[in-house]
Design an enzyme around this catalytic site. Structure first.
Site, PDB file in Angstrom:
ATOM      1  N   ARG A  33       1.302 -11.584 -14.232  1.00  0.00           N
ATOM      2  CA  ARG A  33       0.412 -10.450 -13.957  1.00  0.00           C
ATOM      3  C   ARG A  33      -0.153  -9.901 -15.257  1.00  0.00           C
ATOM      4  O   ARG A  33       0.584  -9.620 -16.202  1.00  0.00           O
ATOM      5  CB  ARG A  33       1.185  -9.357 -13.224  1.00  0.00           C
ATOM      6  CG  ARG A  33       0.471  -8.015 -13.097  1.00  0.00           C
ATOM      7  CD  ARG A  33       1.315  -7.043 -12.295  1.00  0.00           C
ATOM      8  NE  ARG A  33       0.771  -5.694 -12.278  1.00  0.00           N
ATOM      9  CZ  ARG A  33       1.270  -4.650 -12.928  1.00  0.00           C
ATOM     10  NH1 ARG A  33       2.357  -4.816 -13.685  1.00  0.00           N
ATOM     11  NH2 ARG A  33       0.715  -3.463 -12.841  1.00  0.00           N
ATOM     12  N   ARG A  74      -5.837  10.212 -15.249  1.00  0.00           N
ATOM     13  CA  ARG A  74      -5.018  10.264 -16.464  1.00  0.00           C
ATOM     14  C   ARG A  74      -5.453  11.423 -17.355  1.00  0.00           C
ATOM     15  O   ARG A  74      -6.633  11.798 -17.385  1.00  0.00           O
ATOM     16  CB  ARG A  74      -5.116   8.949 -17.245  1.00  0.00           C
ATOM     17  CG  ARG A  74      -4.478   7.770 -16.513  1.00  0.00           C
ATOM     18  CD  ARG A  74      -4.514   6.496 -17.319  1.00  0.00           C
ATOM     19  NE  ARG A  74      -3.911   5.390 -16.584  1.00  0.00           N
ATOM     20  CZ  ARG A  74      -2.615   5.087 -16.619  1.00  0.00           C
ATOM     21  NH1 ARG A  74      -1.803   5.800 -17.376  1.00  0.00           N
ATOM     22  NH2 ARG A  74      -2.141   4.083 -15.921  1.00  0.00           N
ATOM     23  N   LYS A 218      -3.078  -3.078  -3.274  1.00  0.00           N
ATOM     24  CA  LYS A 218      -1.894  -2.303  -3.636  1.00  0.00           C
ATOM     25  C   LYS A 218      -1.850  -1.021  -2.803  1.00  0.00           C
ATOM     26  O   LYS A 218      -2.784  -0.220  -2.845  1.00  0.00           O
ATOM     27  CB  LYS A 218      -1.920  -1.979  -5.127  1.00  0.00           C
ATOM     28  CG  LYS A 218      -1.814  -3.224  -6.009  1.00  0.00           C
ATOM     29  CD  LYS A 218      -2.105  -2.914  -7.463  1.00  0.00           C
ATOM     30  CE  LYS A 218      -1.046  -2.041  -8.080  1.00  0.00           C
ATOM     31  NZ  LYS A 218      -1.355  -1.762  -9.513  1.00  0.00           N
ATOM     32  N   THR A 276       7.725  -2.892  -8.325  1.00  0.00           N
ATOM     33  CA  THR A 276       8.034  -1.693  -9.104  1.00  0.00           C
ATOM     34  C   THR A 276       9.507  -1.286  -9.043  1.00  0.00           C
ATOM     35  O   THR A 276      10.086  -1.156  -7.969  1.00  0.00           O
ATOM     36  CB  THR A 276       7.167  -0.475  -8.689  1.00  0.00           C
ATOM     37  OG1 THR A 276       5.845  -0.896  -8.395  1.00  0.00           O
ATOM     38  CG2 THR A 276       7.130   0.528  -9.822  1.00  0.00           C
TER      39      THR A 276
END
Length: 466
Positions: A33, A74, A218, A276
């Site tokens: 990935r 962010r 996702k 994760t």
């Protein structure tokens, strides 16, 4: 026996070398990935070259997944991190607006001021800090710090329960998507997918660039869960991204959601990745916690197609040990049995029913294995979704097809030229399997193909002994 569950390894500073990639492939990695939240384009090109070269040298078909950053929120850049105490005030402001209090930072999504409400909870840096929005203004938000901690550069922000009007693809995503197509990525992941339209937009943009990667959606927030069936159907593969998802939902709901999504993927005929925090403690420790071992085993028991490592192999101290640990846990769990979700698959076409017949036949013959011939990879993938006990040996004329099988449970792919006479192709495949001691002579092989007649697509099932 070979491991049925695929392993995805994220590359990062700890594994940015030819030698490290070779070690990871030898340890059992099926897919690498590229995390485009951090990866530089020149480094990605170099790593792709390494992966392809090492895979070719080892006669393996290791896939490459480009994971787009998506519309994540962010904080901005700081001269130095803020050390915050409970009760401190923290400002989030538009980039063109000056700070009004000492602890202040900008945000990359200016629509945030419009989307949120006073009183909403703000989760910073994947749950390390909690804040509450006390004051909402046109140009800034004033928050109260609820848990002490440190805020550094470009920390991720979650807003559980708040619907955000973020775009499906950001300007950075379009830039990174071009690179993924240039590098002939086998898989491209869209982050923070919220509905089927987001998947369709990504697929459309990829095709405009000439790409043909398989798309991974996702699942990371509550809106995606509400639209999960539509997202599953629009996608090739689903990733249960438990980092952000575990922040967006009540933590006790996360295992239930994981099980539900895995089940729906089996029912609707799509592959699924569990990702994760699988071996998070091994970022700094040489052995996993017992809870982590159980977590990995549960994902394998639920028959996920793949399990993924993130920081464990990107920045951790023991990347190879992490892969070896996943390999051991998966192999042992697979031998102990599985939940049996393959029987949930909804079959609507004659081809699917032919594939089901072949898998049942293989499982009814003692020691039998499946041999599937494919041009595009659809038939072995469908066979894998039915979760047969038999191993699936898939033969394709192109390496690119084999790489697109690296995220399907229980498939071992091989490149083999297809001959004009179908029996020549079958005989060469069996010779390959026996010569390389992949199967023993005398093993019953259930041969499944839709390419056994010249100029015709005819579904065929044969039983041959190696």
């Amino acid at each position: 026996m070979f491991r049925k569950t695929s392993i995805i390894s994220t590359l990062g500073p700890a594994t940015f070398s030819y030698e490290a990639i070779a070690e990871l492939i030898d340890a059992g990695v099926n897919v690498f990935r590229m995390n485009m939240s951090h990866a530089q384009h020149d480094k990605c090109r170099e790593l792709v070259k390494f992966i392809r070269e090492i895979s070719d040298n080892r006669n393996k078909h290791v896939g490459i997944l480009f994971d787009l950053q998506g519309p994540s929120i962010r904080t901005g850049d700081l001269d130095e991190p803020f050390i915050l105490k409970v009760g401190d005030k923290f400002e989030i402001r538009r980039q063109s607006v000056p700070a009004t209090i000492p602890f202040s930072t900008t945000v990359n999504y200016e629509g945030m001021m419009d989307d949120v409400s006073a009183g909403a909870t703000l989760v910073v840096d994947n749950g390390i800090m909690l804040m509450r929005i006390e004051e909402k203004n046109a140009d800034n938000l004033i928050c109260e710090v609820l848990t002490a901690g440190e805020v550094g550069n470009r920390r991720h922000i979650n807003l559980p329960g708040t619907r955000l009007n973020l775009p499906a693809l950001t300007e950075k995503d379009h830039y990174d998507l071009k690179l993924a197509v240039e590098c002939e990525a086998d898989y491209i992941a869209g982050s923070f997918v919220r509905d089927a339209a987001h998947v369709n937009e990504l697929r459309s943009e990829m095709k405009k660039l000439g790409g043909n990667a398989q798309l991974v959606s996702k699942v990371e927030d509550q809106e995606a869960i509400k639209n999960i069936d539509d997202i599953i159907i629009a996608s090739d593969i689903i990733m249960i991204a438990r980092g952000d998802l575990g922040i967006e939902v009540h933590v006790e709901e996360l295992p239930i959601i994981q099980r539900h999504i895995t089940r729906r993927c089996h029912e609707l005929g799509r592959r699924v990745i569990v990702a994760t925090h699988m071996l998070e403690s091994m970022i700094v420790n040489p052995t996993p916690t017992r809870a982590e071992v159980t977590d990995v085993a549960n994902a394998v028991y639920e028959e996920a197609d793949a399990i993924m490592l993130s920081g464990e192999t990107a920045t951790g101290e023991y990347p190879v040990r992490c892969v070896e640990t996943l390999d051991r846990i998966a192999m042992r769990t697979e031998r102990s049995g599985a939940i049996g979700n393959g029987k949930l698959a909804v079959l609507t076409t004659d081809k699917q029913k032919v594939i089901l017949a072949a898998t049942k036949l293989a499982d009814s013959l003692e020691g039998a294995e499946l041999v599937v011939f494919t041009n595009a990879g659809r038939m072995p993938t469908q066979a894998a979704l039915l979760r047969p006990e038999a191993c699936i040996h898939a033969f394709a004329p192109e390496a690119a097809t084999c790489r697109k099988l690296s995220l399907a449970r229980g498939i071992e792919p091989y490149v083999l030229p297809f001959y004009e006479e179908p029996l020549d192709t079958i005989n060469h495949a069996i010779e390959f399997l026996t010569k390389n001691k992949i199967v023993k002579e005398g093993t019953p092989l259930v041969v499944l193909s839709d390419t056994l007649r010249k100029n015709k697509m005819i579904d065929s099932i044969l039983v041959i002994y190696a």
